[in-house]
Design a protein around this motif. Structure first.
Motif, PDB file in Angstrom:
ATOM      1  N   ASP A  31       3.861  -7.595   1.896  1.00 42.94           N
ATOM      2  CA  ASP A  31       4.177  -7.281   2.116  1.00 42.94           C
ATOM      3  C   ASP A  31       5.727  -8.140   2.474  1.00 42.94           C
ATOM      4  O   ASP A  31       5.838  -7.233   3.342  1.00 42.94           O
ATOM      5  N   HIS A  90      -3.940  -4.793  -2.697  1.00 46.15           N
ATOM      6  CA  HIS A  90      -3.352  -3.706  -2.548  1.00 46.15           C
ATOM      7  C   HIS A  90      -3.303  -2.386  -1.969  1.00 46.15           C
ATOM      8  O   HIS A  90      -2.909  -1.238  -1.989  1.00 46.15           O
ATOM      9  N   ASN A 110       2.873  -0.973  -4.871  1.00 45.33           N
ATOM     10  CA  ASN A 110       3.397   0.310  -5.490  1.00 45.33           C
ATOM     11  C   ASN A 110       4.837   0.224  -4.759  1.00 45.33           C
ATOM     12  O   ASN A 110       5.418   0.610  -6.377  1.00 45.33           O
ATOM     13  N   HIS A 111       5.400  -0.825  -4.209  1.00 41.88           N
ATOM     14  CA  HIS A 111       7.061  -0.316  -4.475  1.00 41.88           C
ATOM     15  C   HIS A 111       7.504  -1.505  -5.690  1.00 41.88           C
ATOM     16  O   HIS A 111       8.761  -1.443  -5.882  1.00 41.88           O
ATOM     17  N   HIS A 115       0.077  -3.837   1.640  1.00 44.97           N
ATOM     18  CA  HIS A 115       0.107  -2.428   1.981  1.00 44.97           C
ATOM     19  C   HIS A 115       0.150  -1.933   3.326  1.00 44.97           C
ATOM     20  O   HIS A 115       0.837  -1.102   3.896  1.00 44.97           O
ATOM     21  N   ASP A 164       3.734  -5.552  -2.834  1.00 47.21           N
ATOM     22  CA  ASP A 164       4.790  -5.113  -2.121  1.00 47.21           C
ATOM     23  C   ASP A 164       6.420  -5.751  -1.829  1.00 47.21           C
ATOM     24  O   ASP A 164       6.696  -6.327  -0.892  1.00 47.21           O
TER      25      ASP A 164
HETATM   26 ZN    ZN Z   1       2.839  -0.762  -0.743  1.00 49.62          ZN
END
Ligand code: ZN
Length: 269
Positions: free
Chosen positions: A41, A219, A118-119, A249, A86
């Motif tokens: 992240d 993640h 996800n990002h 995450h 991320d």
């Molecule tokens: Zn994430």
């Protein structure tokens, strides 16, 4: 989730691997020392936090991370550098350059592998693909099936890395994208159950690849109250051969690795 609340200083784990508990290919009888460095992240934080930033004034940043990684590699060349996803989104660097800078700098730091968060889909799957030429490290993700997408063939479920005769298997797991990311960003990416895939991966890494140490780059997130959500703590309890889960995450700060007992009754981190 506060994306600003990212890695404080980079988290450093050291795994001491001795020939006593593991069958190592070199069979030298000596203790071996593998250093595992990992981030998660990072969210496009190239610069350090400003001096007037409340939580971590002046801390972080790629330059400091590079110096730290360099110093640790000098002390122990048997070092792995991993990221749990991320990488993208969080500063104007991403908005302007779309992730090119993040990947270029991670390549300069000689990251070995990263998983996908996800990002990392925030500029769409095409936006992620467009930046891949700037990454010289592996993208490991075992539970996203990219077959019907432009990312097909650009990731691998796992890879192995041999350091001082220690064979380390690393596999990647990603979070469920539906409900978290707009579908037009990830298109036809199929999410497969991470618990089932983890079993497949660790069995393959243990039995076929004969790895001495097995790491999951996840993640999924640390822990959720909702049992239907997949998380690292449950993953750790369900797996049999995974030795270390490096997660991202949820931006969970851990003073030291959490120890859980796996499905074989063995304590893992
Ligand atoms: Zn994430």
């Amino acid at each position: 989730m506060k994306r600003r609340q990212f890695v404080k200083n980079g988290v450093i784990s050291s795994a001491f691997v001795s020939t006593g508990g593991l069958t190592l290919s070199s069979c030298s009888g000596q203790k071996k020392h593998l250093t595992i460095l990992h981030t998660n992240d990072v969210h496009s934080h190239i610069d350090a936090f400003p001096q007037d930033y409340a939580d971590f004034p002046g801390l972080g940043g790629l330059a400091r991370r590079a110096a730290l990684v360099h110093k640790i590699r000098e002390e122990n060349p048997n070092t792995l550098l991993l990221d749990a996803g991320d990488i993208f989104q969080g500063t104007p660097y991403f908005n302007f350059y779309g992730g090119e800078l993040e990947f270029k700098l991670m390549s300069k730091l000689k990251y070995d592998a990263a998983t996908i968060g996800n990002h990392d889909f925030d500029n769409g799957i095409d936006g992620l693909l467009a930046q891949l030429p700037y990454a010289s490290f592996d993208f490991l993700i075992a539970n996203y099936d990219f077959s019907n997408t432009v990312m097909d063939g650009f990731t691998r479920p796992y890879n192995t890395y041999t350091k001082d005769g220690i064979k380390v298997g690393v596999y990647g797991l990603g979070i469920k994208l539906a409900g978290l990311v707009t579908q037009k960003l990830y298109n036809e990416t199929q999410y497969l159950d991470p618990y089932e895939i983890a079993t497949d991966m660790e069995t393959r890494l243990k039995e076929t690849e004969k790895c001495d140490l097995i790491i999951c780059l996840s993640h999924l997130g640390y822990s959720y109250e909702n049992e239907n959500r997949r998380d690292d703590l449950t993953l750790g309890k369900r797996t049999k051969h995974t030795d270390l889960i490096i997660g991202g995450h949820t931006h969970t700060f851990l003073e030291r690795p959490t120890i859980v007992t796996n499905a074989n009754g063995r304590d893992i981190r």
